[in-house]
Design a protein around this motif. Structure first.
Motif, PDB file in Angstrom:
ATOM      1  N   MET A   1       0.666  -1.282   0.025  1.00 35.70           N
ATOM      2  CA  MET A   1       0.029   0.040   0.000  1.00 35.70           C
ATOM      3  C   MET A   1       0.794   1.214  -0.028  1.00 35.70           C
ATOM      4  SD  MET A   1      -3.198  -0.803   2.336  1.00 35.70           S
ATOM      5  CE  MET A   1      -2.551  -1.864   3.426  1.00 35.70           C
ATOM      6  N   HIS A  68      -6.880  14.955  -2.950  1.00 34.66           N
ATOM      7  CA  HIS A  68      -7.971  14.298  -2.136  1.00 34.66           C
ATOM      8  C   HIS A  68      -7.997  14.974  -0.910  1.00 34.66           C
ATOM      9  CE1 HIS A  68      -8.500  10.641  -4.857  1.00 34.66           C
ATOM     10  NE2 HIS A  68      -7.192  10.662  -5.009  1.00 34.66           N
ATOM     11  N   LEU A  70      -8.810  14.969   2.814  1.00 33.22           N
ATOM     12  CA  LEU A  70      -8.990  13.985   3.860  1.00 33.22           C
ATOM     13  C   LEU A  70      -9.618  14.671   5.050  1.00 33.22           C
ATOM     14  CD1 LEU A  70      -5.839  11.574   3.398  1.00 33.22           C
ATOM     15  CD2 LEU A  70      -8.031  11.439   2.309  1.00 33.22           C
ATOM     16  N   VAL A  71     -10.418  14.422   5.740  1.00 35.91           N
ATOM     17  CA  VAL A  71     -10.885  14.762   7.013  1.00 35.91           C
ATOM     18  C   VAL A  71     -10.830  13.850   8.244  1.00 35.91           C
ATOM     19  CG1 VAL A  71     -12.310  16.342   5.620  1.00 35.91           C
ATOM     20  CG2 VAL A  71     -13.389  14.153   6.291  1.00 35.91           C
ATOM     21  N   GLU A  72     -11.197  14.375   9.357  1.00 39.88           N
ATOM     22  CA  GLU A  72     -11.250  13.658  10.543  1.00 39.88           C
ATOM     23  C   GLU A  72      -9.738  13.273  11.340  1.00 39.88           C
ATOM     24  OE1 GLU A  72     -13.807  13.221  12.751  1.00 39.88           O
ATOM     25  OE2 GLU A  72     -15.215  14.213  11.478  1.00 39.88           O
ATOM     26  N   LEU A  75      -8.829   9.670  11.487  1.00 35.75           N
ATOM     27  CA  LEU A  75      -8.836   8.836  10.160  1.00 35.75           C
ATOM     28  C   LEU A  75      -7.612   9.279   9.409  1.00 35.75           C
ATOM     29  CD1 LEU A  75     -12.635   8.829   9.531  1.00 35.75           C
ATOM     30  CD2 LEU A  75     -11.260   7.243  11.031  1.00 35.75           C
ATOM     31  N   ILE A  76      -7.378  10.610   9.225  1.00 35.30           N
ATOM     32  CA  ILE A  76      -5.975  11.157   8.584  1.00 35.30           C
ATOM     33  C   ILE A  76      -4.781  10.664   9.018  1.00 35.30           C
ATOM     34  CG2 ILE A  76      -4.570  13.082   8.314  1.00 35.30           C
ATOM     35  CD1 ILE A  76      -7.361  15.045   8.521  1.00 35.30           C
ATOM     36  N   GLU A  78      -4.843   7.492  10.375  1.00 32.35           N
ATOM     37  CA  GLU A  78      -4.605   6.110  10.255  1.00 32.35           C
ATOM     38  C   GLU A  78      -4.406   6.237   8.502  1.00 32.35           C
ATOM     39  OE1 GLU A  78      -6.687   2.733  11.075  1.00 32.35           O
ATOM     40  OE2 GLU A  78      -8.351   3.837  12.178  1.00 32.35           O
ATOM     41  N   TYR A  79      -4.792   6.966   7.761  1.00 29.80           N
ATOM     42  CA  TYR A  79      -4.480   7.025   6.537  1.00 29.80           C
ATOM     43  C   TYR A  79      -2.714   7.052   6.284  1.00 29.80           C
ATOM     44  CZ  TYR A  79      -2.958   9.473   2.160  1.00 29.80           C
ATOM     45  OH  TYR A  79      -2.061   9.840   0.898  1.00 29.80           O
ATOM     46  N   GLU A  82      -0.986   4.231   6.910  1.00 30.54           N
ATOM     47  CA  GLU A  82      -1.255   3.101   5.932  1.00 30.54           C
ATOM     48  C   GLU A  82      -0.369   3.506   4.721  1.00 30.54           C
ATOM     49  OE1 GLU A  82      -5.110   0.772   7.158  1.00 30.54           O
ATOM     50  OE2 GLU A  82      -5.394   2.290   5.474  1.00 30.54           O
ATOM     51  N   ARG A  97      -4.586  -3.222  17.284  1.00 28.49           N
ATOM     52  CA  ARG A  97      -5.026  -2.287  16.501  1.00 28.49           C
ATOM     53  C   ARG A  97      -6.504  -1.832  16.783  1.00 28.49           C
ATOM     54  NH1 ARG A  97      -1.393  -2.103  12.004  1.00 28.49           N
ATOM     55  NH2 ARG A  97      -3.118  -1.519  10.461  1.00 28.49           N
ATOM     56  N   ARG A 101      -7.907   2.121  18.064  1.00 22.24           N
ATOM     57  CA  ARG A 101      -9.140   2.890  17.236  1.00 22.24           C
ATOM     58  C   ARG A 101     -10.028   2.860  18.469  1.00 22.24           C
ATOM     59  NH1 ARG A 101      -8.168  -1.589  12.866  1.00 22.24           N
ATOM     60  NH2 ARG A 101      -6.874  -0.325  11.345  1.00 22.24           N
ATOM     61  N   ARG A 102     -10.148   1.986  19.371  1.00 22.14           N
ATOM     62  CA  ARG A 102     -11.506   2.445  20.465  1.00 22.14           C
ATOM     63  C   ARG A 102     -11.168   3.421  21.193  1.00 22.14           C
ATOM     64  NH1 ARG A 102     -12.332   2.239  25.114  1.00 22.14           N
ATOM     65  NH2 ARG A 102     -10.219   1.846  25.731  1.00 22.14           N
ATOM     66  N   LYS A 105     -11.235   6.807  19.247  1.00 21.26           N
ATOM     67  CA  LYS A 105     -12.694   7.136  19.277  1.00 21.26           C
ATOM     68  C   LYS A 105     -13.190   7.573  20.623  1.00 21.26           C
ATOM     69  CE  LYS A 105     -17.178   5.075  18.490  1.00 21.26           C
ATOM     70  NZ  LYS A 105     -18.012   6.152  17.798  1.00 21.26           N
ATOM     71  N   ASP A 108     -11.922  11.390  20.940  1.00 27.76           N
ATOM     72  CA  ASP A 108     -12.831  12.063  19.932  1.00 27.76           C
ATOM     73  C   ASP A 108     -14.334  12.400  20.527  1.00 27.76           C
ATOM     74  OD1 ASP A 108     -12.142  13.371  17.573  1.00 27.76           O
ATOM     75  OD2 ASP A 108     -13.448  12.375  16.441  1.00 27.76           O
TER      76      ASP A 108
END
Lengths: 259, 259
Positions: A1, A68, A70-72, A75-76, A78-79, A82, A97, A101-102, A105, A108
């Motif tokens: 990736m 592109h 990218l928001v949040e 999530l940015i 994590e992008y 990757e 992992r 994320r938990r 979140k 947030d």
């Protein structure tokens, strides 16, 4: 990736926004450069039509990668992990992992609304308490989300009480206590053990604000973890100052808006 | 990141919960078996101390994997895709992976509160309108989150108006219109193109409810997409029925509680 060529990054952010700080820290840890555009939130640059084309939610940050949007912040980040896997800032184990994320979140959903209370009282209240009903209505019409409209209306007309600010800081103190438990369980030096991860970076801007509001209250392992974190080169690169000094920077450095 | 041996899965869920349905669909697409425990939400099994030990938020689902309690349907599904990568249900491209996460977060943050309005009026209101103030207070004390307490209080004392239900269904209709735009842009057959992904699975339980409440309103590409989705073997395995029939199943099949 992994991407073949390095894309161009344009980051729209505010120096004192916790979500923006999470992304600046991540880019610094990854060694990624970006063209930065600072928004003046007191001038509502994030509620303008041109910015809402980039991020329809009308909040910072937004990272534009080769066109592109990218928001949040979670999530940015994590992008970024990757797309640019070296060095990795996520654990290898799928269960861990999930826990990153938990935790992100939770920060947030729970800690962001909490930190907003002292932040907004310091930054927004002195301005919007002076608004007429008409000016308030005009401002509200430009804000995409009900939550944000409610928050502005409270600042203008019915500001948070000392008890509400105290309850909000208790939430941040509880978050710091959870960092202590993570460090106890993993043995450190980072939240999930040997590798620094998004869990550490995503907690950091909230620890900064907690330390400003209730100094000297970090538990022993968390204090050592904190010293390690702010000693990293990425901390300097990400330029995380005090809340009100970073607010002044935003006012001074805000981008010129497009025509 | 593939696990060496197949772990034991225990899923705590409710047949008619949209979040539970997302996880059941994902497990079916991955061909993973689980030991299922059905909770009767009308008996508040999700607010009991033993369940809150599994998921402190007191909501379904919770997937227990070899003793690890995984919560939050979006994050459970990401875990499943990482731990059991064959067949993949995320795109390969990092930008598209970000878009799956953004869409899933939008569904959780915007569409879940919307679908709750008709759901709760159908399922909860007939019961809790009969509660005394004392019973209401006892019930509320067991609920971990303020949002959930507010929702129950509204059901008991101040139910949603027809205008509020209509606005909620407009949100779901807007979600379906976004599916149509995705399909236009990707060319289909799935939201992000050739590969079915979490974006399709996470929208599905909301399309089911929208079709029940406002039948026959899907746009042309979405209608074809929908026919393809419910023709998949996983749809049958996940056992997604009508909302009230699945509610009856929960009442009939609810697990015996631990001592």
């Amino acid at each position: 990736m992994q991407r073949a060529a390095m894309p161009k990054f344009v980051l729209y952010h505010a120096w004192n926004s916790s979500a923006s700080r999470k992304v600046r820290l991540m880019m610094a840890e990854k060694g990624l450069d970006y063209e930065g555009h600072v928004l003046d939130l007191l001038r509502f640059q994030h509620h303008t039509p041109w910015y809402k084309k980039l991020n329809p939610s009308g909040i910072v940050p937004c990272l534009v990668v080769d066109g592109h949007n990218l928001v949040e912040s979670n999530l940015i980040d994590e992008y970024l992990d990757e797309a640019f896997p070296d060095p990795p800032l996520m654990p290898d184990d799928p269960t861990q992992r999930h826990e990153v994320r938990r935790w992100s979140k939770y920060i947030d959903d729970v800690c962001l609304p909490a930190v907003q209370k002292p932040n907004w009282m310091k930054m927004m209240r002195p301005m919007c308490e002076k608004w007429s009903d008409e000016e308030l209505a005009t401002r509200m019409a430009a804000i995409p989300s009900k939550e944000r409209r409610d928050l502005w209306t409270r600042m203008a007309r019915n500001p948070f009480t000392p008890a509400e600010i105290d309850a909000a800081l208790d939430i941040l103190e509880n978050m710091c206590a959870q960092v202590e438990r993570y460090l106890e369980q993993s043995g450190g030096p980072w939240i999930h053990g040997e590798r620094i991860t998004l869990s550490d970076l995503h907690a950091a801007p909230y620890v900064v604000r907690f330390e400003e509001e209730r100094p000297g209250r970090l538990l022993p392992r968390t204090e050592e973890w904190w010293a390690r974190l702010i000693a990293r080169p990425a901390w300097k690169t990400a330029q995380i100052g005090t809340f009100m000094a970073d607010n002044e920077r935003c006012i001074a450095e805000a981008m010129a808006e497009p025509d």
